[in-house]
Motif scaffolding. Structure first.
Motif, PDB file in Angstrom:
ATOM      1  N   GLY A 111      38.328  27.666  47.039  1.00  0.00           N
ATOM      2  CA  GLY A 111      37.811  27.955  45.525  1.00  0.00           C
ATOM      3  C   GLY A 111      38.950  27.324  44.602  1.00  0.00           C
ATOM      4  O   GLY A 111      39.743  26.556  45.158  1.00  0.00           O
ATOM      5  N   PHE A 112      38.593  27.424  43.157  1.00  0.00           N
ATOM      6  CA  PHE A 112      39.314  26.825  42.238  1.00  0.00           C
ATOM      7  C   PHE A 112      40.354  27.629  41.650  1.00  0.00           C
ATOM      8  O   PHE A 112      40.010  28.492  40.954  1.00  0.00           O
ATOM      9  CB  PHE A 112      38.416  26.171  41.065  1.00  0.00           C
ATOM     10  CG  PHE A 112      37.597  25.148  41.615  1.00  0.00           C
ATOM     11  CD1 PHE A 112      37.839  23.751  41.237  1.00  0.00           C
ATOM     12  CD2 PHE A 112      36.470  25.443  42.378  1.00  0.00           C
ATOM     13  CE1 PHE A 112      37.000  22.926  41.806  1.00  0.00           C
ATOM     14  CE2 PHE A 112      35.738  24.355  42.731  1.00  0.00           C
ATOM     15  CZ  PHE A 112      35.954  22.943  42.615  1.00  0.00           C
ATOM     16  N   LEU A 113      41.636  27.192  41.839  1.00  0.00           N
ATOM     17  CA  LEU A 113      42.706  27.822  41.156  1.00  0.00           C
ATOM     18  C   LEU A 113      42.689  27.560  39.607  1.00  0.00           C
ATOM     19  O   LEU A 113      43.194  28.638  38.909  1.00  0.00           O
ATOM     20  CB  LEU A 113      43.943  27.496  41.472  1.00  0.00           C
ATOM     21  CG  LEU A 113      44.295  27.826  43.148  1.00  0.00           C
ATOM     22  CD1 LEU A 113      45.642  26.943  43.564  1.00  0.00           C
ATOM     23  CD2 LEU A 113      44.410  29.075  43.401  1.00  0.00           C
ATOM     24  N   SER A 114      42.103  26.453  39.235  1.00  0.00           N
ATOM     25  CA  SER A 114      41.701  26.431  37.706  1.00  0.00           C
ATOM     26  C   SER A 114      40.749  27.394  37.162  1.00  0.00           C
ATOM     27  O   SER A 114      40.723  27.207  35.894  1.00  0.00           O
ATOM     28  CB  SER A 114      41.561  24.857  37.667  1.00  0.00           C
ATOM     29  OG  SER A 114      40.450  24.444  38.476  1.00  0.00           O
ATOM     30  N   ASN A 115      40.091  27.910  37.962  1.00  0.00           N
ATOM     31  CA  ASN A 115      39.053  28.910  37.382  1.00  0.00           C
ATOM     32  C   ASN A 115      39.642  30.401  37.221  1.00  0.00           C
ATOM     33  O   ASN A 115      39.883  30.808  38.484  1.00  0.00           O
ATOM     34  CB  ASN A 115      37.689  28.903  37.992  1.00  0.00           C
ATOM     35  CG  ASN A 115      36.946  29.752  37.451  1.00  0.00           C
ATOM     36  OD1 ASN A 115      36.945  31.063  37.979  1.00  0.00           O
ATOM     37  ND2 ASN A 115      35.685  29.371  37.224  1.00  0.00           N
ATOM     38  N   PRO A 116      39.998  30.735  35.989  1.00  0.00           N
ATOM     39  CA  PRO A 116      40.857  31.893  35.875  1.00  0.00           C
ATOM     40  C   PRO A 116      40.222  33.388  36.805  1.00  0.00           C
ATOM     41  O   PRO A 116      40.835  33.845  37.454  1.00  0.00           O
ATOM     42  CB  PRO A 116      40.710  32.287  34.366  1.00  0.00           C
ATOM     43  CG  PRO A 116      40.526  31.072  33.710  1.00  0.00           C
ATOM     44  CD  PRO A 116      39.467  30.305  34.516  1.00  0.00           C
ATOM     45  N   GLU A 117      38.817  33.434  36.728  1.00  0.00           N
ATOM     46  CA  GLU A 117      38.398  34.701  37.612  1.00  0.00           C
ATOM     47  C   GLU A 117      38.559  34.346  39.094  1.00  0.00           C
ATOM     48  O   GLU A 117      39.004  35.335  39.951  1.00  0.00           O
ATOM     49  CB  GLU A 117      36.817  34.758  37.174  1.00  0.00           C
ATOM     50  CG  GLU A 117      36.601  35.099  35.862  1.00  0.00           C
ATOM     51  CD  GLU A 117      36.371  34.207  34.974  1.00  0.00           C
ATOM     52  OE1 GLU A 117      36.284  32.939  35.246  1.00  0.00           O
ATOM     53  OE2 GLU A 117      36.550  34.305  33.720  1.00  0.00           O
ATOM     54  N   GLU A 118      38.355  33.078  39.618  1.00  0.00           N
ATOM     55  CA  GLU A 118      38.587  32.808  40.859  1.00  0.00           C
ATOM     56  C   GLU A 118      40.025  32.723  41.389  1.00  0.00           C
ATOM     57  O   GLU A 118      40.330  33.077  42.523  1.00  0.00           O
ATOM     58  CB  GLU A 118      37.841  31.513  41.237  1.00  0.00           C
ATOM     59  CG  GLU A 118      37.417  31.283  42.716  1.00  0.00           C
ATOM     60  CD  GLU A 118      36.358  30.071  42.985  1.00  0.00           C
ATOM     61  OE1 GLU A 118      35.438  30.495  43.470  1.00  0.00           O
ATOM     62  OE2 GLU A 118      36.594  28.836  42.637  1.00  0.00           O
ATOM     63  N   ASP A 119      40.737  32.177  40.553  1.00  0.00           N
ATOM     64  CA  ASP A 119      42.034  32.274  40.703  1.00  0.00           C
ATOM     65  C   ASP A 119      42.593  33.744  41.074  1.00  0.00           C
ATOM     66  O   ASP A 119      43.181  34.302  41.979  1.00  0.00           O
ATOM     67  CB  ASP A 119      43.044  31.804  39.458  1.00  0.00           C
ATOM     68  CG  ASP A 119      44.691  31.936  39.779  1.00  0.00           C
ATOM     69  OD1 ASP A 119      44.892  31.594  40.963  1.00  0.00           O
ATOM     70  OD2 ASP A 119      45.061  32.339  38.794  1.00  0.00           O
ATOM     71  N   VAL A 120      42.292  34.668  40.391  1.00  0.00           N
ATOM     72  CA  VAL A 120      42.544  36.346  40.587  1.00  0.00           C
ATOM     73  C   VAL A 120      41.889  36.497  41.959  1.00  0.00           C
ATOM     74  O   VAL A 120      42.682  37.173  42.862  1.00  0.00           O
ATOM     75  CB  VAL A 120      42.034  36.913  39.353  1.00  0.00           C
ATOM     76  CG1 VAL A 120      42.101  38.436  39.813  1.00  0.00           C
ATOM     77  CG2 VAL A 120      43.060  36.748  37.928  1.00  0.00           C
ATOM     78  N   LEU A 121      40.698  36.210  42.197  1.00  0.00           N
ATOM     79  CA  LEU A 121      40.124  36.538  43.391  1.00  0.00           C
ATOM     80  C   LEU A 121      40.820  36.010  44.630  1.00  0.00           C
ATOM     81  O   LEU A 121      40.968  36.605  45.770  1.00  0.00           O
ATOM     82  CB  LEU A 121      38.740  36.038  43.527  1.00  0.00           C
ATOM     83  CG  LEU A 121      37.949  36.379  44.655  1.00  0.00           C
ATOM     84  CD1 LEU A 121      37.585  38.050  44.528  1.00  0.00           C
ATOM     85  CD2 LEU A 121      36.420  35.566  44.535  1.00  0.00           C
ATOM     86  N   LEU A 122      41.222  34.720  44.433  1.00  0.00           N
ATOM     87  CA  LEU A 122      41.981  34.051  45.737  1.00  0.00           C
ATOM     88  C   LEU A 122      43.312  34.710  46.059  1.00  0.00           C
ATOM     89  O   LEU A 122      43.740  34.649  46.936  1.00  0.00           O
ATOM     90  CB  LEU A 122      41.995  32.572  45.399  1.00  0.00           C
ATOM     91  CG  LEU A 122      40.711  31.734  45.390  1.00  0.00           C
ATOM     92  CD1 LEU A 122      41.092  30.310  44.670  1.00  0.00           C
ATOM     93  CD2 LEU A 122      40.237  31.693  46.848  1.00  0.00           C
ATOM     94  N   ARG A 123      43.928  35.504  44.914  1.00  0.00           N
ATOM     95  CA  ARG A 123      45.220  36.106  45.377  1.00  0.00           C
ATOM     96  C   ARG A 123      45.119  37.232  45.566  1.00  0.00           C
ATOM     97  O   ARG A 123      46.131  37.881  46.166  1.00  0.00           O
ATOM     98  CB  ARG A 123      45.967  36.171  43.840  1.00  0.00           C
ATOM     99  CG  ARG A 123      46.195  34.681  43.242  1.00  0.00           C
ATOM    100  CD  ARG A 123      47.013  34.812  41.824  1.00  0.00           C
ATOM    101  NE  ARG A 123      47.087  33.680  41.317  1.00  0.00           N
ATOM    102  CZ  ARG A 123      48.076  32.774  41.545  1.00  0.00           C
ATOM    103  NH1 ARG A 123      49.036  33.266  41.964  1.00  0.00           N
ATOM    104  NH2 ARG A 123      48.171  31.532  40.873  1.00  0.00           N
TER     105      ARG A 123
END
Length: 152
Positions: A111-123
């Motif tokens: 996923g993209f750490l630069s996408n705020p929603e996806e960054d939260v999800l990836l964490r």
């Protein structure tokens, strides 16, 4: 080839460039030591624009690796993100590790750490666990494993 963010470069490497080159060559050698192995290289993506999102799987050698990459991409869509329209693609020749290993190999951009929603999800640990399950299921379902084969 690692469980943490550390280099496996040769002690003789002095500059950052020498360390990076040595590290990647040592990773290739490590992977190539495993007979009948499969490399699943896991990464996080980033892009200057925050609009991009979604897991994408890349494959190395076409015949061995493409079915695994396509299978994992399909399972991501089915179990994690039905809106993901990304397709698996051949990895560029510039990605040294993926193009110098002798085994089946896929690279998963989770996923993209630069996408705020996806960054939260990836964490989120629960999402990481689901993603790991999808990758494992993809390996088991589409990896065409042989008895005695190892997952690197």
């Amino acid at each position: 080839t690692r469980e943490d963010d550390r280099s496996i470069h040769d002690p003789s490497a002095k500059t950052i460039r020498e360390k990076k080159v040595s590290d990647i060559h040592n990773r290739v050698a490590l992977v190539n030591q495993v007979d009948g192995g499969t490399l699943i290289s896991i990464h996080q993506n980033a892009y200057p624009s925050p609009q991009y999102h979604g897991t994408q799987v890349f494959y190395a050698e076409e015949v061995q690796s493409r079915p695994l990459a396509q299978g994992i991409q399909e399972l991501v869509r089915k179990h994690l993100d039905p809106t993901n329209q990304r397709e698996s693609h051949r990895i560029p020749n510039s990605v040294y590790l993926m193009n110098h290993v002798s085994c089946r190999a896929v690279l998963v951009e989770c996923g993209f750490l630069s996408n705020p929603e996806e960054d939260v999800l990836l964490r989120e640990e629960s999402y990481q666990r689901k993603l790991a399950m999808v990758l494992g299921a993809g390996y088991l379902q589409y990896g065409d494993t042989q008895e005695g084969e190892s997952l690197i």
